[in-house]
Design an enzyme around this catalytic site. Structure first.
Site, PDB file in Angstrom:
ATOM      1  N   PRO A   1       0.847  -1.203   0.000  1.00  0.00           N
ATOM      2  CA  PRO A   1       0.000   0.000   0.000  1.00  0.00           C
ATOM      3  C   PRO A   1       0.884   1.256   0.000  1.00  0.00           C
ATOM      4  O   PRO A   1       1.834   1.334   0.758  1.00  0.00           O
ATOM      5  CB  PRO A   1      -0.772  -0.093   1.320  1.00  0.00           C
ATOM      6  CG  PRO A   1      -0.530  -1.457   1.847  1.00  0.00           C
ATOM      7  CD  PRO A   1       0.722  -1.966   1.233  1.00  0.00           C
ATOM      8  N   GLU A   2       0.567   2.159  -0.883  1.00  0.00           N
ATOM      9  CA  GLU A   2       1.306   3.411  -0.946  1.00  0.00           C
ATOM     10  C   GLU A   2       0.681   4.396   0.032  1.00  0.00           C
ATOM     11  O   GLU A   2      -0.410   4.182   0.556  1.00  0.00           O
ATOM     12  CB  GLU A   2       1.241   3.968  -2.369  1.00  0.00           C
ATOM     13  CG  GLU A   2       2.101   3.197  -3.352  1.00  0.00           C
ATOM     14  CD  GLU A   2       3.532   3.719  -3.377  1.00  0.00           C
ATOM     15  OE1 GLU A   2       3.858   4.630  -2.592  1.00  0.00           O
ATOM     16  OE2 GLU A   2       4.313   3.207  -4.196  1.00  0.00           O
TER      17      GLU A   2
END
Ligand SMILES: [Zn+2]
Length: 277
Positions: A2-3
């Site tokens: 996940p960014e």
């Protein structure tokens, strides 16, 4: 993985659903990997506490927890969630199907349940009492709010490529590969330039570009928040309209020159050889 904007989106979505609620019962899986603080200690610490706020710090999600008896605004403890590669933090009802690889279930007074699901177990759960230790700040500086002078100072004397510096979590926390490439394009800076050699004006431009890219991604992410938090799977998250990232060989949206790809700091790096100097 996940960014940054995904983490922000998850934190906001969870916060909308659980702030002000009280943790009444905690269950943890028997796997050891996800627990930075021993599960028994976490469970004891969490039970009975009110969730004051859930927010993003770097790529971590921090739940600020109040006391058990007096409901004040002062955080007394924190539950810190790092999603790792495949972790998800969900809000559901207790009768909702329990996904495989669920490592934590926090039952709340409202009847809702917070769950942490992580198939690959690179995610981490941590608990700290703020009377004994300071609040979690994460490494590095927060990119969305960093002041211009502070931003410029971060890169002073750094003998590494600006792209590598942007990805370095001890300098700025939470900037991923996409956002590094996209912000360098918008600022017209070649990723290979040495960070310490950039002019002040270039760094100021880079700060604005980086904050624009991150804010834009967060806004786009916000619209899909309910899917992200409530559903069983990670549904199609927003697509930032990339200008360079993963557009190798395609024409630059500004000048038409084919986008180049190199590997820098071990990461695929995309740029326009004409627009970025
Ligand atoms: Zn170009």
């Amino acid at each position: 993985m996940p960014e940054f904007p995904e983490v922000e989106t998850v934190a906001r979505g969870v916060n909308d659903r659980v702030h002000g609620d009280r943790i009444v019962e905690v269950w943890f899986s028997s796997h050891t990997q996800p627990f930075k603080t021993p599960p028994a200690e976490q469970a004891e610490g969490l039970e009975g506490r009110t969730i004051l706020e859930v927010r993003r710090v770097g790529k971590h999600i921090v739940c600020d927890l109040g006391g058990r008896d007096v409901v004040g605004e002062q955080a007394e403890a924190q539950w810190i969630v790092h999603l790792g590669m495949t972790g998800r933090l969900l809000v559901t009802t207790p009768d909702g199907d329990v996904a495989p690889h669920t490592h934590a279930r926090l039952r709340l007074q409202s009847g809702r349940e917070v769950r942490f699901v992580d198939p690959r177990r690179f995610g981490r759960l941590d608990y700290r009492e703020l009377a004994q230790t300071k609040g979690f700040l994460g490494p590095g500086v927060e990119p969305t709010t960093v002041e211009p002078e502070v931003f410029v100072r971060l890169f002073k004397g750094r003998k590494l490529a600006i792209k590598a510096a942007l990805l370095n979590q001890s300098i700025l926390h939470g900037v991923g590969n996409i956002y590094a490439d996209e912000s360098l394009f918008r600022a017209g800076i070649r990723p290979t330039r040495m960070a310490g050699r950039l002019k002040k004006a270039e760094l100021l431009k880079l700060r604005v570009a980086l904050q624009d890219v991150l804010q834009h991604a967060i806004q786009l992410g916000g619209s899909s928040v309910s899917d992200y938090v409530d559903a069983n799977g990670v549904k199609g998250f927003f697509q930032l309209e990339h200008r360079v990232y993963m557009r190798t060989g395609k024409p630059c949206r500004v000048c038409g020159t084919p986008i180049k790809r190199i590997v820098l700091a071990g990461r695929g790096t995309h740029f326009c050889p004409v627009c970025q100097r």
